[in-house]
Design an enzyme around this catalytic site. Structure first.
Site, short mmCIF file in Angstrom:
data_model
loop_
_atom_site.label_atom_id
_atom_site.label_comp_id
_atom_site.label_asym_id
_atom_site.label_seq_id
_atom_site.Cartn_x
_atom_site.Cartn_y
_atom_site.Cartn_z
N GLU A 287 43.43 52.94 33.25
CA GLU A 287 42.68 51.98 32.97
C GLU A 287 43.47 50.64 32.93
OE1 GLU A 287 39.74 50.16 29.39
OE2 GLU A 287 41.06 51.88 29.21
N LYS A 352 32.65 48.74 34.54
CA LYS A 352 32.38 49.35 33.41
C LYS A 352 31.02 48.93 32.78
CE LYS A 352 34.26 50.56 28.87
NZ LYS A 352 35.53 50.42 28.05
N CYS A 407 37.25 54.46 30.06
CA CYS A 407 37.68 54.67 28.46
C CYS A 407 36.68 55.23 27.92
CB CYS A 407 37.93 53.00 27.87
SG CYS A 407 38.78 53.05 26.24
#
Length: 532
Positions: A287, A352, A407
């Protein structure tokens, strides 16, 4: 034990709250990386006895509920302080900017999260019965509270009690039927059942619940033993994965002065020869891999193209920015996963959806206040990241359809798949360097691993550090790179299994289970109306 239960139930004032706090804190030992399952019993049994002590609490009919809620708050505060203390490490990455806020993360967040078990204890007390059925009331109340914790205010289902069972290979297989919240209900029933040993009126009444709990635990283990095949999972043909874990310090990753050194480090690690000489078809980086916008840096894209073999691709986390709208100085930023081919072309992106509150964004009003007093948020992005509108399946050449997660998106059960055709792979890129060598990265990995079992999909996980891994659809770790280790992981990709019962019906089955328990408790409570 009877004497201990009686003394515990008779505790009042600060002694009661201290006992609740200590019991909650003990339960953290049942969570990863410790996995000490008896700690679940040591946490839940005192909670039952303390709730028994609210039977004659005060003159008001609401006094027992208030006392139960307060018990739940102290129990939850102990649970979250002991289980989430490692969040304080993030405030020390840039200590000159954020050390002052550490108490808010280490104590403030647990204090807020504790209101969920406070509600759960109060709900349990509302349904309380003077026999073994109060174990069901407790499990129901706390499970409802845990579901709410995982959904309200963006949700934070970290270290739900179900993870006590969800980290053992055999016991975690039940998640394929009932998911994390079903495991939570089962964990609460099993862990709290021994409390009845001190309160039953007959030998049968004392031993029935603990024996049933032991049989249930053995049954879960037996189901897991049956479900996990003896042989390794088959591999997707013509796929050779390489995961790169750079193990960079967090304070170095976001420093633009380190951009060239970071890129050289990534390229050098990724270009290492494989032990068997096979070239990777897909290289995965973690990430937010770069302290710059990769899609606007032609030089870095050219370096990636030179790294890749013909026909291979790179999959990497990277910040992405839209073109500014008219009248705007900058566009919107997204925490993304980008796919790059051997010509340096970005083939696709996933943005995301589920952002970390106060870590990746701050509500606009609060952001203005923070900046007005000369402070800033954690991410070095003007205004923070924007969430994507909806979850999308990521298409990557040479791979089956991908359920991409960035994440902590991987901690949300039942929320990692998009609408439409079922993906055959979970991809998780993350950066756990924020939390150093603490339980945090282990807990994060354990939750991502449980998603593989719930959905019967392989998990490919790339972390800046801790823990990069390949996990098969049964939760077996094919290979991994440990926390705080620099390296590469070369592996094949396990084949996905058919959709699980949980994947199809999980939320419905949990609702039915809780409704049945509620009906049983309400009917039984009507027969024990003298019990306050």
């Amino acid at each position: 034990m009877i004497l201990l239960a009686k003394r515990t139930s008779l505790l009042r004032g600060w002694r009661r709250w201290l006992a609740a706090f200590a019991a909650g804190a003990t339960g953290a030992l049942a969570m990863p990386p410790f996995g000490f399952l008896p700690a679940l019993v040591l946490s839940l049994v005192p909670a039952i006895w303390l709730l028994d002590g609210t039977m004659k609490e005060g003159p008001s009919r609401w006094a027992p509920l208030k006392a139960a809620a307060l018990l739940g708050w102290f129990w939850g505060f102990g649970t979250f302080v002991a289980g989430l203390w490692w969040l304080g490490a993030a405030f020390l990455v840039e200590a000159d900017q954020f050390a002052w806020a550490m108490p808010f993360g280490v104590l403030g967040l647990p204090a807020l999260l504790a209101f969920f078990p406070a509600f759960g204890f109060a709900l349990a007390r509302l349904l309380w019965l003077p026999d073994a059925r109060r174990i069901l009331a407790f499990a129901l109340g706390v499970t409802v509270a845990e579901w709410l914790r995982g959904h309200l205010f963006t949700g934070f289902p970290w270290n739900s009690p179900g993870m006590a069972l969800g980290q053992n290979l055999w016991l975690m297989q039940t998640a394929s039927l009932v998911g994390l919240y079903g495991l939570t209900f089962l964990s609460l029933c099993i862990g709290a059942a021994p409390a009845v040993l001190a309160s039953g009126q007959t030998t049968r009444a004392r031993w029935m619940a603990p024996v049933l709990a032991a049989v249930l635990l053995l049954g879960l283990a037996g189901f897991g033993f049956w479900r996990v095949p003896a042989e390794a999972s088959a591999s997707v043909p013509d796929v050779r994965l390489r995961i790169m874990q750079p193990n960079l310090p967090q304070d170095a990753k976001f420093n633009p002065r380190n951009r060239d050194a970071i890129m050289r480090h990534y390229l050098s690690l990724s270009a290492r020869p494989a032990r068997d000489g096979a070239a990777p078809t897909h290289i995965v980086w973690p990430e937010s891999a770069f302290p710059f916008l990769l899609h606007r840096d032609a030089g870095s894209l050219a370096q990636i193209a030179a790294l890749l073999e013909p026909g291979s691709v790179l999959i990497t986390g990277a910040a992405r920015m839209d073109e500014p709208l008219p009248g705007e100085a900058v566009g919107k930023f997204y925490n993304a996963i980008q796919v790059i081919d051997d010509r340096g072309t970005i083939l696709g992106s996933y943005d995301k959806v589920h952002l970390v509150p106060f870590g990746e964004y701050v509500p606009k009003v609060l952001d203005a206040v923070i900046r007005a007093v000369g402070l800033r948020q954690f991410v070095h992005i003007p205004g923070g990241f924007e969430p994507a509108g909806k979850r999308m399946t990521l298409s990557i050449p040479g791979l089956p359809p991908v359920a991409a997660t960035v994440c902590y998106e991987a901690i949300f059960p039942g929320e990692i798949l998009s609408d439409g055709p079922r993906p055959n792979l979970i991809l998780n890129v993350t950066n756990d360097a924020w939390f150093g060598e603490t339980p945090g990265p282990y807990q994060h990995f354990a939750q991502a691993r449980l998603r593989a079992v719930e959905e019967a999909l392989p998990l490919v996980r790339a972390a800046n550090t801790g823990i990069s891994a390949i996990v098969d659809p049964f939760g077996r770790i094919v290979d991994r790179i440990p926390l705080s280790v620099e390296g590469i992981l070369d592996s094949t990709l396990p084949v996905a299994e058919p959709a699980t019962v949980y994947s199809k019906w999980g939320k419905f089955s949990l609702t039915v289970t809780l409704v049945i328990c509620l009906m049983l408790l309400v009917v039984r409570r009507g027969r024990h109306s003298t019990f306050p």
